[in-house]
Scaffold this motif. Structure first.
Motif, PDB file in Angstrom:
ATOM      1  N   SER A   9     -35.125  -9.021 -19.605  1.00  5.62           N
ATOM      2  CA  SER A   9     -34.019  -9.636 -20.765  1.00  5.62           C
ATOM      3  C   SER A   9     -33.966  -8.533 -21.646  1.00  5.62           C
ATOM      4  CB  SER A   9     -34.525 -10.939 -21.611  1.00  5.62           C
ATOM      5  OG  SER A   9     -35.748 -10.491 -21.738  1.00  5.62           O
ATOM      6  N   THR A  10     -33.854  -7.362 -21.197  1.00  3.89           N
ATOM      7  CA  THR A  10     -33.629  -6.123 -22.332  1.00  3.89           C
ATOM      8  C   THR A  10     -32.516  -5.751 -22.844  1.00  3.89           C
ATOM      9  OG1 THR A  10     -33.284  -4.433 -20.069  1.00  3.89           O
ATOM     10  CG2 THR A  10     -35.346  -4.812 -20.774  1.00  3.89           C
ATOM     11  N   GLY A  11     -31.526  -6.689 -22.396  1.00  2.00           N
ATOM     12  CA  GLY A  11     -29.812  -6.327 -22.797  1.00  2.00           C
ATOM     13  C   GLY A  11     -29.249  -7.572 -22.419  1.00  2.00           C
ATOM     14  N   PRO A  12     -27.792  -7.720 -22.940  1.00  4.04           N
ATOM     15  CA  PRO A  12     -27.137  -8.583 -22.473  1.00  4.04           C
ATOM     16  C   PRO A  12     -26.643  -8.333 -21.025  1.00  4.04           C
ATOM     17  CG  PRO A  12     -25.824  -6.852 -23.695  1.00  4.04           C
ATOM     18  CD  PRO A  12     -27.237  -6.698 -23.741  1.00  4.04           C
ATOM     19  N   ALA A  13     -26.722  -9.707 -20.161  1.00  2.00           N
ATOM     20  CA  ALA A  13     -26.532  -9.676 -18.927  1.00  2.00           C
ATOM     21  C   ALA A  13     -25.206  -9.065 -18.595  1.00  2.00           C
ATOM     22  CB  ALA A  13     -26.521 -10.946 -18.234  1.00  2.00           C
ATOM     23  N   GLY A  14     -25.019  -8.259 -17.450  1.00  4.26           N
ATOM     24  CA  GLY A  14     -24.039  -7.812 -17.007  1.00  4.26           C
ATOM     25  C   GLY A  14     -23.301  -6.587 -17.754  1.00  4.26           C
ATOM     26  N   ARG A  15     -23.864  -6.105 -18.771  1.00  4.12           N
ATOM     27  CA  ARG A  15     -23.352  -4.766 -19.485  1.00  4.12           C
ATOM     28  C   ARG A  15     -23.075  -3.597 -18.324  1.00  4.12           C
ATOM     29  NH1 ARG A  15     -21.207  -4.575 -24.333  1.00  4.12           N
ATOM     30  NH2 ARG A  15     -21.024  -2.308 -24.928  1.00  4.12           N
ATOM     31  N   MET A  16     -21.629  -3.424 -18.168  1.00  2.00           N
ATOM     32  CA  MET A  16     -21.296  -2.451 -17.395  1.00  2.00           C
ATOM     33  C   MET A  16     -20.757  -1.190 -18.052  1.00  2.00           C
ATOM     34  SD  MET A  16     -18.185  -2.585 -14.396  1.00  2.00           S
ATOM     35  CE  MET A  16     -18.496  -4.395 -14.162  1.00  2.00           C
ATOM     36  N   LEU A  17     -21.453  -0.114 -17.343  1.00  2.00           N
ATOM     37  CA  LEU A  17     -20.941   1.241 -17.864  1.00  2.00           C
ATOM     38  C   LEU A  17     -20.309   1.967 -16.797  1.00  2.00           C
ATOM     39  CD1 LEU A  17     -21.329   3.599 -19.756  1.00  2.00           C
ATOM     40  CD2 LEU A  17     -23.618   4.140 -18.617  1.00  2.00           C
ATOM     41  N   ALA A  18     -18.868   2.502 -16.959  1.00  2.00           N
ATOM     42  CA  ALA A  18     -18.287   3.395 -16.286  1.00  2.00           C
ATOM     43  C   ALA A  18     -18.368   4.699 -16.381  1.00  2.00           C
ATOM     44  CB  ALA A  18     -16.699   3.044 -16.253  1.00  2.00           C
ATOM     45  N   ILE A  19     -18.672   5.229 -15.379  1.00  2.00           N
ATOM     46  CA  ILE A  19     -18.833   6.880 -15.525  1.00  2.00           C
ATOM     47  C   ILE A  19     -17.579   7.651 -14.855  1.00  2.00           C
ATOM     48  CG2 ILE A  19     -20.312   9.019 -15.250  1.00  2.00           C
ATOM     49  CD1 ILE A  19     -21.720   6.595 -16.482  1.00  2.00           C
ATOM     50  N   ALA A  20     -16.819   8.298 -15.663  1.00  2.00           N
ATOM     51  CA  ALA A  20     -15.584   9.046 -15.482  1.00  2.00           C
ATOM     52  C   ALA A  20     -15.612  10.296 -15.542  1.00  2.00           C
ATOM     53  CB  ALA A  20     -14.401   8.445 -16.244  1.00  2.00           C
ATOM     54  N   SER A  21     -14.640  11.063 -14.948  1.00  2.00           N
ATOM     55  CA  SER A  21     -14.249  12.764 -15.203  1.00  2.00           C
ATOM     56  C   SER A  21     -13.060  13.073 -15.089  1.00  2.00           C
ATOM     57  CB  SER A  21     -15.269  13.627 -14.547  1.00  2.00           C
ATOM     58  OG  SER A  21     -14.876  13.348 -13.162  1.00  2.00           O
ATOM     59  N   GLY A  22     -12.245  13.963 -15.655  1.00  2.00           N
ATOM     60  CA  GLY A  22     -11.056  14.347 -15.370  1.00  2.00           C
ATOM     61  C   GLY A  22     -10.936  15.119 -14.175  1.00  2.00           C
ATOM     62  N   LYS A  23     -12.074  15.875 -13.976  1.00  3.87           N
ATOM     63  CA  LYS A  23     -11.697  16.672 -12.674  1.00  3.87           C
ATOM     64  C   LYS A  23     -13.036  16.493 -11.761  1.00  3.87           C
ATOM     65  CE  LYS A  23     -12.394  21.178 -12.962  1.00  3.87           C
ATOM     66  NZ  LYS A  23     -13.859  21.294 -12.313  1.00  3.87           N
ATOM     67  N   GLY A  24     -13.106  16.712 -10.634  1.00  6.25           N
ATOM     68  CA  GLY A  24     -14.265  16.734  -9.782  1.00  6.25           C
ATOM     69  C   GLY A  24     -15.323  17.871 -10.089  1.00  6.25           C
ATOM     70  N   GLY A  25     -16.647  17.897  -9.471  1.00  2.68           N
ATOM     71  CA  GLY A  25     -17.361  19.072  -9.676  1.00  2.68           C
ATOM     72  C   GLY A  25     -18.059  19.236 -11.155  1.00  2.68           C
ATOM     73  N   VAL A  26     -18.130  18.173 -11.886  1.00  2.00           N
ATOM     74  CA  VAL A  26     -18.699  18.305 -13.197  1.00  2.00           C
ATOM     75  C   VAL A  26     -20.108  17.511 -13.130  1.00  2.00           C
ATOM     76  CG1 VAL A  26     -16.540  18.570 -14.502  1.00  2.00           C
ATOM     77  CG2 VAL A  26     -17.567  16.171 -14.042  1.00  2.00           C
ATOM     78  N   GLY A  27     -20.388  17.016 -12.006  1.00  2.00           N
ATOM     79  CA  GLY A  27     -21.771  16.189 -11.862  1.00  2.00           C
ATOM     80  C   GLY A  27     -21.703  14.960 -12.324  1.00  2.00           C
ATOM     81  N   LYS A  28     -20.603  14.007 -12.269  1.00  2.00           N
ATOM     82  CA  LYS A  28     -20.588  12.867 -12.599  1.00  2.00           C
ATOM     83  C   LYS A  28     -21.408  11.966 -11.692  1.00  2.00           C
ATOM     84  CE  LYS A  28     -16.595  11.072 -11.193  1.00  2.00           C
ATOM     85  NZ  LYS A  28     -17.451  10.512 -10.012  1.00  2.00           N
ATOM     86  N   THR A  29     -21.478  11.971 -10.515  1.00  2.00           N
ATOM     87  CA  THR A  29     -22.143  11.303  -9.573  1.00  2.00           C
ATOM     88  C   THR A  29     -23.346  11.353  -9.854  1.00  2.00           C
ATOM     89  OG1 THR A  29     -20.312  11.015  -7.790  1.00  2.00           O
ATOM     90  CG2 THR A  29     -22.478  10.532  -7.406  1.00  2.00           C
ATOM     91  N   ALA A  30     -24.166  12.595  -9.791  1.00  2.00           N
ATOM     92  CA  ALA A  30     -25.556  13.014 -10.068  1.00  2.00           C
ATOM     93  C   ALA A  30     -26.072  12.357 -11.303  1.00  2.00           C
ATOM     94  CB  ALA A  30     -25.487  14.321  -9.932  1.00  2.00           C
ATOM     95  N   LEU A  31     -25.091  12.327 -12.398  1.00  2.00           N
ATOM     96  CA  LEU A  31     -25.404  11.756 -13.703  1.00  2.00           C
ATOM     97  C   LEU A  31     -25.642  10.169 -13.456  1.00  2.00           C
ATOM     98  CD1 LEU A  31     -25.846  11.803 -16.576  1.00  2.00           C
ATOM     99  CD2 LEU A  31     -23.350  11.696 -16.779  1.00  2.00           C
ATOM    100  N   ALA A  32     -24.557   9.487 -12.931  1.00  2.00           N
ATOM    101  CA  ALA A  32     -24.422   7.992 -12.751  1.00  2.00           C
ATOM    102  C   ALA A  32     -26.004   7.632 -12.155  1.00  2.00           C
ATOM    103  CB  ALA A  32     -23.464   7.549 -11.913  1.00  2.00           C
ATOM    104  N   SER A  33     -26.336   8.475 -10.823  1.00  2.00           N
ATOM    105  CA  SER A  33     -27.487   8.066 -10.165  1.00  2.00           C
ATOM    106  C   SER A  33     -28.635   8.251 -11.016  1.00  2.00           C
ATOM    107  CB  SER A  33     -27.622   8.783  -8.866  1.00  2.00           C
ATOM    108  OG  SER A  33     -27.710  10.075  -9.114  1.00  2.00           O
ATOM    109  N   ALA A  34     -28.798   9.331 -11.869  1.00  2.00           N
ATOM    110  CA  ALA A  34     -29.685   9.620 -12.552  1.00  2.00           C
ATOM    111  C   ALA A  34     -29.972   8.667 -13.778  1.00  2.00           C
ATOM    112  CB  ALA A  34     -29.801  11.035 -13.176  1.00  2.00           C
ATOM    113  N   LEU A  35     -28.729   8.153 -14.176  1.00  2.00           N
ATOM    114  CA  LEU A  35     -28.920   7.232 -15.424  1.00  2.00           C
ATOM    115  C   LEU A  35     -29.376   5.720 -14.867  1.00  2.00           C
ATOM    116  CD1 LEU A  35     -25.637   7.223 -17.391  1.00  2.00           C
ATOM    117  CD2 LEU A  35     -28.004   7.177 -18.416  1.00  2.00           C
ATOM    118  N   ALA A  36     -29.083   5.774 -13.255  1.00  2.00           N
ATOM    119  CA  ALA A  36     -29.641   4.414 -12.855  1.00  2.00           C
ATOM    120  C   ALA A  36     -31.230   4.239 -12.770  1.00  2.00           C
ATOM    121  CB  ALA A  36     -28.883   4.055 -11.343  1.00  2.00           C
ATOM    122  N   GLY A  37     -31.395   5.527 -12.503  1.00  2.00           N
ATOM    123  CA  GLY A  37     -33.018   5.414 -12.317  1.00  2.00           C
ATOM    124  C   GLY A  37     -33.620   5.284 -13.870  1.00  2.00           C
ATOM    125  N   ALA A  38     -33.099   5.889 -15.081  1.00  2.00           N
ATOM    126  CA  ALA A  38     -33.595   6.119 -16.262  1.00  2.00           C
ATOM    127  C   ALA A  38     -33.563   4.501 -16.873  1.00  2.00           C
ATOM    128  CB  ALA A  38     -32.796   7.152 -17.036  1.00  2.00           C
TER     129      ALA A  38
END
Length: 267
Positions: A9-38
């Motif tokens: 119960s660390t926060g409201p259920a279902g809090r969704m965070l979208a990770i976007a970028s204007g272009k590829g190659g900025v490390g968006k997916t690596a950031l998303a997976s690292a955030l999941a671990g964090a």
């Protein structure tokens, strides 16, 4: 794998965070997976969804071989919750996080009709209620599917770096998103920053453009240092907090997760 029963119960259920970028190659997916671990390390039950409907690659980055993925869900072969896969790792002390993979290189998914994308967004929102946190890794750019999925999230992060093309393409994403929803207020993360000064300079340039042309001041959520531990973790096909739990970049990601959990911008 079925969705878990939410027990924390660390926060409201279902809090969704979208990770976007204007272009590829900025490390968006690596950031998303690292955030999941964090977030997992903070004790949050976390779901990571590969929402890149054209060129999914979370499964490749994390070394997964899913029995089911979003392509199978959209084809009606399995339910969304049946595509959930657990990512484990000794360094992820809270027990890892869950992943719904896309299908690597399946460009056909980018051509989904608006109704199908809407059903997918609704399904992800419903499934996220079983978790403390859902992270939706979007495709780069601002096509209709990406924008529709972004609008289903509670918060949107736009990932930039200090390259001029990153800034202009990120601006185009924010402009297009705010045309659809003028209340949208994406947060900014400067990724792969060679220094704190360079990160703040990139953010300052982006903020000034948004203020000048959109009348909108995007808030800085965090900066992530340039760190060779990130490409090493990708090559090893392992989550960053499992491969390099004490690296500078992951410390920055943990700080970002802390700010997001408390609803604050970066200090």
């Amino acid at each position: 794998m079925k969705a878990p029963v939410r027990t924390s119960s660390t926060g409201p259920a279902g809090r969704m965070l979208a990770i976007a970028s204007g272009k590829g190659g900025v490390g968006k997916t690596a950031l998303a997976s690292a955030l999941a671990g964090a977030f997992s390390l903070k004790g949050e039950q976390t779901l990571l969804i590969d929402g890149d409907l054209g060129m999914a690659n979370i499964d490749v980055q994390l070394g997964l071989q899913p029995d089911a993925d979003l392509a199978a869900v959209l084809a009606g072969e399995v339910l969304l919750e049946d595509a959930v896969q657990r990512v484990m790792g000794g360094a992820i002390r809270a027990g890892g996080f869950d992943v719904i993979s896309g299908r690597s290189g399946s460009g056909a998914l980018a051509d989904l009709k608006t109704e199908a994308v809407g059903r997918l967004a609704a399904g992800i929102s419903a499934l996220s209620l079983y978790y403390d946190r859902a992270i939706l890794d979007l495709a780069a750019g601002a096509d209709h599917s990406t924008l529709r999925l972004a609008m289903s999230a509670d918060d949107v992060i736009i990932v930039i770096n200090d390259e001029p093309t990153s800034l202009t393409d990120a601006y185009a994403f924010v402009k297009t998103l705010r045309r659809r929803d003028d209340s949208a207020a994406p947060l900014v993360v400067v990724n792969n920053a060679p220094s704190k000064e360079a990160a703040l300079s990139a953010y300052g340039a982006f903020r000034k453009t948004c203020e000048s042309f959109l009348g909108f001041t995007p808030q800085l959520a965090g900066t992530i240092a340039h760190d060779m531990a990130i490409p090493d973790a990708i090559r090893a096909q392992m989550p960053l907090p499992q491969r390099h739990p004490n690296c500078e970049a992951f410390r920055d990601v943990e700080k970002l997760a802390g700010h997001l959990a408390q609803g604050r911008e970066a200090a």
